[in-house]
Each structure stands twice: as C-alpha cells, then as structure tokens.
Motif scaffolding. Structure first.
Motif, mmCIF file in Angstrom:
data_model
loop_
_atom_site.group_PDB
_atom_site.id
_atom_site.type_symbol
_atom_site.label_atom_id
_atom_site.label_comp_id
_atom_site.label_asym_id
_atom_site.label_seq_id
_atom_site.Cartn_x
_atom_site.Cartn_y
_atom_site.Cartn_z
ATOM 1 N N LYS A 36 1.566 9.788 -6.289
ATOM 2 C CA LYS A 36 1.137 10.464 -5.061
ATOM 3 C C LYS A 36 2.337 10.611 -4.134
ATOM 4 C CE LYS A 36 -3.640 8.815 -4.966
ATOM 5 N NZ LYS A 36 -4.651 8.114 -4.180
ATOM 6 N N LYS A 37 2.348 11.712 -3.378
ATOM 7 C CA LYS A 37 3.392 11.944 -2.384
ATOM 8 C C LYS A 37 2.809 11.713 -0.999
ATOM 9 C CE LYS A 37 5.966 15.381 -5.010
ATOM 10 N NZ LYS A 37 6.522 16.747 -4.987
ATOM 11 N N PHE A 38 3.615 11.097 -0.124
ATOM 12 C CA PHE A 38 3.203 10.841 1.247
ATOM 13 C C PHE A 38 4.307 11.308 2.186
ATOM 14 C CE2 PHE A 38 1.166 7.584 -1.380
ATOM 15 C CZ PHE A 38 -0.164 7.691 -0.991
ATOM 16 N N LYS A 39 3.930 11.958 3.273
ATOM 17 C CA LYS A 39 4.878 12.420 4.286
ATOM 18 C C LYS A 39 5.261 11.264 5.216
ATOM 19 C CE LYS A 39 4.964 16.885 3.435
ATOM 20 N NZ LYS A 39 6.165 17.482 2.899
ATOM 21 N N TYR A 56 3.193 1.219 -5.688
ATOM 22 C CA TYR A 56 4.551 0.992 -6.151
ATOM 23 C C TYR A 56 5.395 2.103 -5.541
ATOM 24 C CZ TYR A 56 8.647 0.885 -9.151
ATOM 25 O OH TYR A 56 9.939 0.829 -9.615
ATOM 26 N N ILE A 57 6.421 1.740 -4.783
ATOM 27 C CA ILE A 57 7.258 2.733 -4.114
ATOM 28 C C ILE A 57 8.305 3.234 -5.096
ATOM 29 C CG2 ILE A 57 8.763 3.208 -2.158
ATOM 30 C CD1 ILE A 57 7.487 0.647 -0.852
ATOM 31 N N ARG A 58 8.207 4.500 -5.444
ATOM 32 C CA ARG A 58 9.170 5.110 -6.365
ATOM 33 C C ARG A 58 10.394 5.613 -5.600
ATOM 34 N NH1 ARG A 58 9.954 5.078 -11.786
ATOM 35 N NH2 ARG A 58 11.134 6.893 -12.382
ATOM 36 N N SER A 59 10.142 6.238 -4.439
ATOM 37 C CA SER A 59 11.242 6.696 -3.588
ATOM 38 C C SER A 59 10.757 6.721 -2.150
ATOM 39 C CB SER A 59 11.732 8.083 -4.019
ATOM 40 O OG SER A 59 10.726 9.049 -3.827
ATOM 41 N N GLY A 60 11.714 6.598 -1.233
ATOM 42 C CA GLY A 60 11.386 6.577 0.179
ATOM 43 C C GLY A 60 11.347 5.158 0.720
ATOM 44 N N THR A 61 10.969 5.058 2.002
ATOM 45 C CA THR A 61 10.933 3.772 2.683
ATOM 46 C C THR A 61 9.635 3.636 3.465
ATOM 47 O OG1 THR A 61 13.337 3.886 2.965
ATOM 48 C CG2 THR A 61 12.177 2.259 4.283
ATOM 49 N N VAL A 62 9.025 2.462 3.383
ATOM 50 C CA VAL A 62 7.835 2.149 4.169
ATOM 51 C C VAL A 62 8.164 0.985 5.094
ATOM 52 C CG1 VAL A 62 6.263 2.968 2.376
ATOM 53 C CG2 VAL A 62 6.842 0.544 2.482
ATOM 54 N N CYS A 99 7.703 9.713 0.972
ATOM 55 C CA CYS A 99 7.661 8.734 -0.120
ATOM 56 C C CYS A 99 6.948 9.302 -1.342
ATOM 57 C CB CYS A 99 6.899 7.479 0.314
ATOM 58 S SG CYS A 99 7.710 6.520 1.599
ATOM 59 N N VAL A 100 7.391 8.852 -2.488
ATOM 60 C CA VAL A 100 6.651 9.048 -3.732
ATOM 61 C C VAL A 100 6.225 7.659 -4.166
ATOM 62 C CG1 VAL A 100 6.733 9.790 -6.140
ATOM 63 C CG2 VAL A 100 7.944 11.114 -4.377
ATOM 64 N N CYS A 101 4.922 7.479 -4.303
ATOM 65 C CA CYS A 101 4.366 6.178 -4.689
ATOM 66 C C CYS A 101 3.477 6.356 -5.912
ATOM 67 C CB CYS A 101 3.533 5.581 -3.565
ATOM 68 S SG CYS A 101 4.448 5.212 -2.068
ATOM 69 N N TYR A 102 3.316 5.282 -6.622
ATOM 70 C CA TYR A 102 2.318 5.209 -7.687
ATOM 71 C C TYR A 102 1.244 4.267 -7.199
ATOM 72 C CZ TYR A 102 5.360 7.690 -10.889
ATOM 73 O OH TYR A 102 6.117 8.649 -11.501
ATOM 74 N N THR A 103 -0.013 4.639 -7.376
ATOM 75 C CA THR A 103 -1.123 3.824 -6.882
ATOM 76 C C THR A 103 -2.021 3.391 -8.036
ATOM 77 O OG1 THR A 103 -2.590 5.699 -6.484
ATOM 78 C CG2 THR A 103 -1.116 5.067 -4.678
ATOM 79 N N MET A 104 -2.685 2.269 -7.812
ATOM 80 C CA MET A 104 -3.646 1.752 -8.790
ATOM 81 C C MET A 104 -4.821 1.182 -8.019
ATOM 82 S SD MET A 104 -3.188 -1.329 -11.557
ATOM 83 C CE MET A 104 -2.347 -0.397 -12.811
#
Length: 144
Positions: A36-39, A56-62, A99-104
């Motif tokens: 999933k992508k998040f702005k 799981y954070i693939r790219s970006g910063t939270v 961010c690009v994250c993977y969710t479960m």
C-alpha cells in the motif's frame, strides 16, 4: 518414538535460536502482506485504536510523537498492539514522507504465527527488544 521427539525438539530449538531480530522479514512475512502507498501526513493509526494490522515500511519515514521516534525502511510497526490483552495501539504513527508499506491483518498474522514458530519467536524478540529500549529511555519510577 521418544528419540524422534527429542531430535525434533532439539532441531526446533536450533531453528528458534537462529530467529533473531535480524531475521529476513521478506522470507516470512512479505509473501503474506499487501503493498500500500501512503502520502506524507497520513495517520497509519492513533493511540487507543483497535490493533487490527501491522505494517512493514518498505520506503519512506514514519513518526510516533508519543515515542519521539522516527522509523524508516525495514522497520516493522504495529505488532505490539496485536498481542496486548485489549488489542489497543500504544502510540500513534503518521507518515512523515510518502511511504510504501506492506500490511498484514491481525487474523493473517495469528495464523502465520501458529504455523511458523520462527515468525512467533521473531515477533517475541522484536517486542521485547522494543520494550527494553523504551525502559532504558524512560526508566520506570516507583509510585506509592
């Protein structure tokens, strides 16, 4: 029969000992997760929300303001709430950047947790490591 059980138990102990906090998430979790992508500015979850998925954070910063902590690529977040009694989030997390994250989902995580002892052991170590780091940052004080 008992000799086989002893051999199998020893093999499992060796496998679990190798499941450290550095174990490859991409082998165990990513095949079961959705991308999933998040702005920037998107709130992933708020403190007190029902914990029903992990990220799981693939790219970006939270960032979590309650924890005064930023996390980037390679971090797994949201797992602690999945294992608390009330299943509530202990902190809020917002995307500082796109961010690009993977969710479960929690259900998929519980199923995987019971099917693969290495995943369960990895999560236990990760949660304990985070709790110990927080205790070191903010020592507990005795209350009357």
């Amino acid at each position: 029969m008992n000799a086989y059980r002893l051999w199998d138990l020893r093999r499992l102990v060796r496998v679990l000992a190798q499941a450290s906090a550095d174990s490859p998430i991409n082998e165990w979790l990513l095949p079961h997760m959705k991308r999933k992508k998040f702005k920037a500015g998107t709130v992933l979850f708020n403190k007190g929300d029902i914990a029903n998925q992990l990220f799981y954070i693939r790219s970006g910063t939270v960032r979590s303001t309650e924890l005064d902590l930023s996390m980037g690529a390679g971090n797994l977040i949201g797992e602690i709430g999945l294992f608390t009694e009330d299943r509530k989030r202990s902190a809020s997390v917002m995307c500082e950047t796109d961010c690009v994250c993977y969710t479960m989902t929690d259900e998929a995580m519980y199923l995987l947790y019971t099917q693969n002892p290495r995943v369960g052991f990895y999560l236990i170590r990760l949660i304990v490591q985070r709790l110990l780091r927080e205790i070191q940052r903010r020592p507990l004080t005795a209350t009357a």
